[in-house]
Design an enzyme around this catalytic site. Structure first.
Site, PDB file in Angstrom:
ATOM      1  N   GLU A 218       0.849  -1.208   0.000  1.00  0.00           N
ATOM      2  CA  GLU A 218       0.000   0.000   0.000  1.00  0.00           C
ATOM      3  C   GLU A 218       0.881   1.254   0.000  1.00  0.00           C
ATOM      4  O   GLU A 218       0.804   2.103   0.895  1.00  0.00           O
ATOM      5  CB  GLU A 218      -0.987  -0.014   1.174  1.00  0.00           C
ATOM      6  N   GLU A 353      -4.961  -8.639  -0.817  1.00  0.00           N
ATOM      7  CA  GLU A 353      -5.787  -8.386   0.368  1.00  0.00           C
ATOM      8  C   GLU A 353      -7.223  -8.254  -0.093  1.00  0.00           C
ATOM      9  O   GLU A 353      -7.536  -7.363  -0.893  1.00  0.00           O
ATOM     10  CB  GLU A 353      -5.341  -7.124   1.113  1.00  0.00           C
TER      11      GLU A 353
END
Ligand code: AHR
Length: 554
Positions: A218, A353
């Site tokens: 991220e 994810e």
């Protein structure tokens, strides 16, 4: 960090209408309440990578400490400190790959802390130490990580489970050299380097042969707050020279948050500005998508939009499925953008994810940050998501359910001596039949589900799934999302002929059904033979169910 998570924008790239139109002329009229599945065995879509059935384990709450790791001196049955019941259960579902050590944790983790004698390893403040539920607790490992679970322990866990390790490197707070050294620690031959000697002293003289490496996590948020262009420059630098030791390293770039199309485009544009060949340095582009907004469009606030894990109405059930269903358009949308720059589609998507994310409050223990109770609703959404991956084997090379144990969409709940498998576990158990099989075209047509959403009529699709072929076994996974109605279905196999069938089903009369420490076997799989012969098979899918049909072909 989470508060800045961008909400989904414009996610309406779909293919099902076009496919239905294509097949509409081929079939005889059927009664309007009968669903239909047309399987075309001679239209292969690609091999389903076993790695789309992957997992994710972060040093977060109860995932590692209390979940995976109980310690070698524990009374809880363990293998070198690793919870034995977890290993046994992972073997049963043929778990292919586990991502570790984060998540956001990865970009503040120094892998060297998790090496050397356990009693000499440093304690470090965990990335999540300030999270609401652990902030007030004492010096617990969820807050101050003792590093007793390091790379060697993780590699041991993977080996016991029979799966591949997928490591996420720290790009935000460590130099590239530390990444190279981590590769050296993991993969350099026995006796070859100082780090190979350290690995041997830690318990493994044989190299781990780690193939999958995430280059940060991220990077648009907790992983450095970069722009896509800034990250692309960092990415190029990190992967420019990495020691190989004969392992075909597969680098995964930190990709978009949900429908952030701009991240994908900008990253690839900057990556390739010195030459188109740079796409060869990316094996996978990671995408994260959590199904978290159950507000029915009333807010985009990350916290306020979340729903409750266990207290919900049918409208909330359908809302989770609607939000989860966006996965398909995210895959096709990013894939299209990727193809504008990476014309031969060298780079695949890695959805590392995914899963539902509810409000806090249903966790098994207070230190289990983001821990949530898992109900039949989550199992149905997980099946739907895995079917989406199954339908795009050419695009999705890996996916990792977040997270393995005591966290978001967990397969397991564990606390001290207690260990429970959740309904999501059973979906992974059933769907293991798709791993490595040839995905084939299956067109689902069904009357829609009708319900009321904020006083207005709403609909959701009536039946969906995926099909694959392995030798002479046809596997069809099917989700019936309707909370009350069974769905009678005609399955057309074209030229193929069925000789027998076995159906395995996950369902319950209560849509909130779940396995808890007090009642660990409330939800279970049920298998039965069903009549399957010839090219037309009938099956009735129960309400609120996931079914796996395994049809033996002549
Ligand atoms: O899975 C929990 C967190 O969600 C991960 O650490 C992070 O990558 C994401 O924001």
């Amino acid at each position: 960090m989470i508060g800045r998570r961008r909400f989904l924008r414009d996610a309406t790239v779909g293919t099902s209408a076009a496919l239905l139109a294509r097949y509409a002329g081929l079939r005889a009229a059927v009664p309007s309440d009968l669903a239909r599945i047309d399987v075309t065995l001679d239209e292969p879509l690609g091999t389903i990578s076993p790695n789309i059935y992957g997992h994710f384990a972060e040093h977060l709450g109860g995932v590692v400490y209390d979940g995976i790791w109980v310690g070698p001196n524990s009374q809880i049955p363990n293998i070198g400190g690793i919870r034995k019941s977890l290993v046994d259960a992972m073997q049963k579902i043929k778990a292919p790959v586990v991502r570790w050590p984060g998540g956001c944790f990865a970009d503040s983790y120094d892998w060297k802390d998790g090496t050397g004698p356990a009693e000499k390893r440093p304690r470090r403040t965990n990335f999540w130490a300030g999270d609401g539920s652990v902030r007030e607790l004492g010096n617990i490992p969820q807050k101050y990580d003792p590093n007793t679970f390091g790379t060697n322990e993780f590699a041991h866990f993977c080996k016991l489970c029979g799966c591949q390790p997928y490591l996420a490197a720290n790009l935000r707070s460590l130099p590239a050299e530390d990444f190279y050294r981590w590769v050296e620690y993991c993969n350099s031959p026995a006796g070859s380097t100082t780090l190979a000697d350290l690995r041997a002293a830690d318990g493994s003289s044989d190299p781990f042969g780690v193939r999958y490496w995430g280059i940060g996590n991220e990077s648009w948020g907790c992983g450095g707050n970069f722009t896509a262009s800034e990250y692309a420059v960092e990415y190029r630098r990190f992967v420019e020279w990495v020691p190989r030791y004969g392992v075909p390293l597969a680098f995964v770039a930190s990709g978009p948050d949900g429908a952030d199309w701009n991240w994908t485009r900008q990253f690839l544009q900057t990556l390739t500005e010195k030459g188109a060949g740079a796409v060869g340095a990316v094996w996978g582009l990671s995408m994260h998508y959590y199904t978290s907004n159950l507000s029915r469009g009333k807010t985009q606030d990350w916290n306020q939009a979340k729903g409750d894990a266990v207290k919900f109405d049918p409208v909330d059930w359908y809302e989770l499925l609607r939000e989860g269903d966006r996965m398909e358009s995210l895959i096709t949308g990013h894939w299209q953008i990727m193809g504008e720059i990476d014309r031969n589609h060298h780079i695949k998507l890695v959805v590392d994810e995914w899963g539902p994310w509810y409000k806090a409050g249903s966790q098994v223990a207070p230190e289990h940050i983001f821990g949530q109770m898992i109900t039949l609703r989550d199992a149905v959404m997980s099946a739907m998501t895995l079917d989406t991956f199954n339908r795009h084997p050419d695009k999705v090379a890996m996916a990792n359910c977040a997270q393995l144990i005591n966290c978001l969409n967990s397969l397991f709940l564990a606390h001290e001596e207690h260990f429970v498998v959740t309904p999501v576990y059973y979906v992974f158990q059933m769907y293991a039949a798709h791993q490595g099989a040839q995905a084939v075209r299956a067109v689902f047509e069904s009357p829609s589900v009708h319900y009321t959403r904020d006083d207005k009529p709403a609909t959701f699709w009536g039946l969906k799934g995926a099909a694959s072929l392995h030798d002479k076994t046809l596997t069809i996974s099917v989700v019936n999302p309707d909370v009350t109605q069974p769905r009678e279905t005609e399955i057309n196999l074209g030229e193929a002929k069925a000789v027998s069938g076995v159906a395995t089903t996950l369902t319950d009369s209560d849509i909130h059904a779940r396995n808890t420490i007090e009642n660990p076997n409330a939800v279970k799989l049920q298998s039965k033979d069903f009549a399957a012969s010839g090219s037309g098979v009938r099956y009735t899918f129960p309400p609120a169910s996931v079914t796996l049909l395994q049809i033996a072909l002549a």
